[in-house]
Design an enzyme around this catalytic site. Structure first.
Site, PDB file in Angstrom:
ATOM      1  CG  ASP A  19      24.923  -6.296  31.914  1.00 56.56           C
ATOM      2  OD1 ASP A  19      26.153  -6.487  31.404  1.00 56.56           O
ATOM      3  OD2 ASP A  19      23.730  -7.010  31.744  1.00 56.56           O
ATOM      4  CG  ASP A  28      33.016  -9.148  36.506  1.00 54.16           C
ATOM      5  OD1 ASP A  28      33.635 -10.125  36.954  1.00 54.16           O
ATOM      6  OD2 ASP A  28      31.917  -9.258  35.993  1.00 54.16           O
ATOM      7  CE1 TYR A 143      23.742 -14.901  27.286  1.00 53.11           C
ATOM      8  CE2 TYR A 143      23.493 -13.971  29.464  1.00 53.11           C
ATOM      9  CZ  TYR A 143      24.284 -13.919  28.357  1.00 53.11           C
ATOM     10  OH  TYR A 143      24.682 -12.812  27.951  1.00 53.11           O
ATOM     11  CE  LYS A 174      26.048 -10.072  25.472  1.00 52.85           C
ATOM     12  NZ  LYS A 174      26.231  -8.972  26.521  1.00 52.85           N
ATOM     13  CB  ILE A 175      23.364 -16.943  22.271  1.00 54.51           C
ATOM     14  CG1 ILE A 175      24.050 -16.781  20.711  1.00 54.51           C
ATOM     15  CG2 ILE A 175      21.773 -16.768  21.983  1.00 54.51           C
ATOM     16  CD1 ILE A 175      23.613 -17.953  19.892  1.00 54.51           C
ATOM     17  NE  ARG A 228      32.903 -11.126  32.160  1.00 54.00           N
ATOM     18  CZ  ARG A 228      32.272 -12.331  32.503  1.00 54.00           C
ATOM     19  NH1 ARG A 228      32.561 -12.912  33.635  1.00 54.00           N
ATOM     20  NH2 ARG A 228      31.309 -12.718  31.790  1.00 54.00           N
TER      21      ARG A 228
END
Ligand code: FBP
Length: 254
Positions: A19, A28, A143, A174-175, A228
């Site tokens: 995303d 990216d 986050y 998801k952290i 990534r």
């Protein structure tokens, strides 16, 4: 409890996140990974537990995603990084639309600490209830961000994010891993029955990244949702194999 079987193996998980085109822009990407088909192919060859896309890619590449047989997680909110200040990420896809597009789980981002956190809580509460009615898992990207978090320690913030995920009813959070295994273990404990996956972050050396994967698993997380560090790698399949070996080997031990 919502069933996580479609997006886990032996209670462990490896998701391929893509995303970033919205969150960061095509900055990216290179000539290869700018193409969503390249990403679908990596997920397919490396048998990821799920692919994570926004609605647009899920729609345009519907056939190819379906053909890959890799389960799909659709992110329901998103933002660009062009707006500065305390962040907010609004809903851009409904649970019903995600289901129509073949999603087996949905994702949502909340920036705790942002002056806009209550608006994101409100959206999340609705999608969490709608998804759970359909027995769909909800993954919360959580986050800490914004001017108010500056004086808090990384340990405090990671655990606070994790606990907020439990309190809000996320099935998986998801952290980001801040690099201290004990702190991450405290965050995992703070998440209770909510499972924890970790974001990959910016591209690191393979050695450094794999060391982190090991620490993440030792801290009690169920796996990673990585972008990534896989699709920017020279050989995404080779690095995925190495990540999987660590994640699933740990699962055989427990
Ligand atoms: P990466 O593994 O590439 O870091 O992706 C994880 C992720 O959570 C993406 O899903 C998301 O687009 C991005 O990181 C957001 O990162 P940030 O908010 O730090 O810019």
């Amino acid at each position: 409890m919502v069933d996580l079987k479609k997006i886990t193996i032996n209670n462990k998980a490896l998701y391929l996140a893509y995303d970033q085109g919205l969150e960061h822009g095509p900055t990216d990407f290179n000539d290869k990974n700018v193409d969503p088909l390249y990403i679908i192919n990596i997920a397919k060859k490396s048998k990821f537990n799920a692919l994570i896309f926004q609605k647009g890619i899920a729609e345009k590449y519907y056939k190819e995603i379906k053909k890959s047989k890799i389960p799909l997680i659709i992110k329901l909110n998103g933002r660009t990084n062009l707006v500065k200040g305390d962040p907010i990420s609004n809903q851009i896809c409904s649970v019903d639309q995600a289901i129509k597009l073949g999603a087996v789980a949905v994702g949502y981002t909340i920036y705790i600490g942002s002056i806009h956190e209550s608006e994101m809580f409100e959206d999340f509460q609705k999608i969490q209830e709608q998804a759970h009615k359909k027995n769909m898992p909800v993954i919360l990207w959580i986050y800490p961000r914004g001017k108010f978090i500056k004086k808090k320690s990384k340990k405090q913030l990671m655990a606070y994010a994790a606990r907020t995920g439990l309190e809000l009813g996320a099935d998986i959070i998801k952290i980001k891993y801040e690099g201290n295994i004990k702190d991450l273990n405290w965050a995992v404990k703070s998440a209770g029955k909510t499972k924890v996956v970790i974001a990959g972050g910016i591209k690191k050396s393979e050695k450094h990244f794999l060391k982190q994967v090991k620490e993440i698993m030792d801290a009690g997380c169920i796996g990673l949702a990585v972008g990534r560090n896989v699709w920017q790698a020279k050989d995404p399949i080779a690095i995925s194999d190495k990540i999987k070996k660590i994640i699933y080997k740990e699962s055989l031990k427990k």
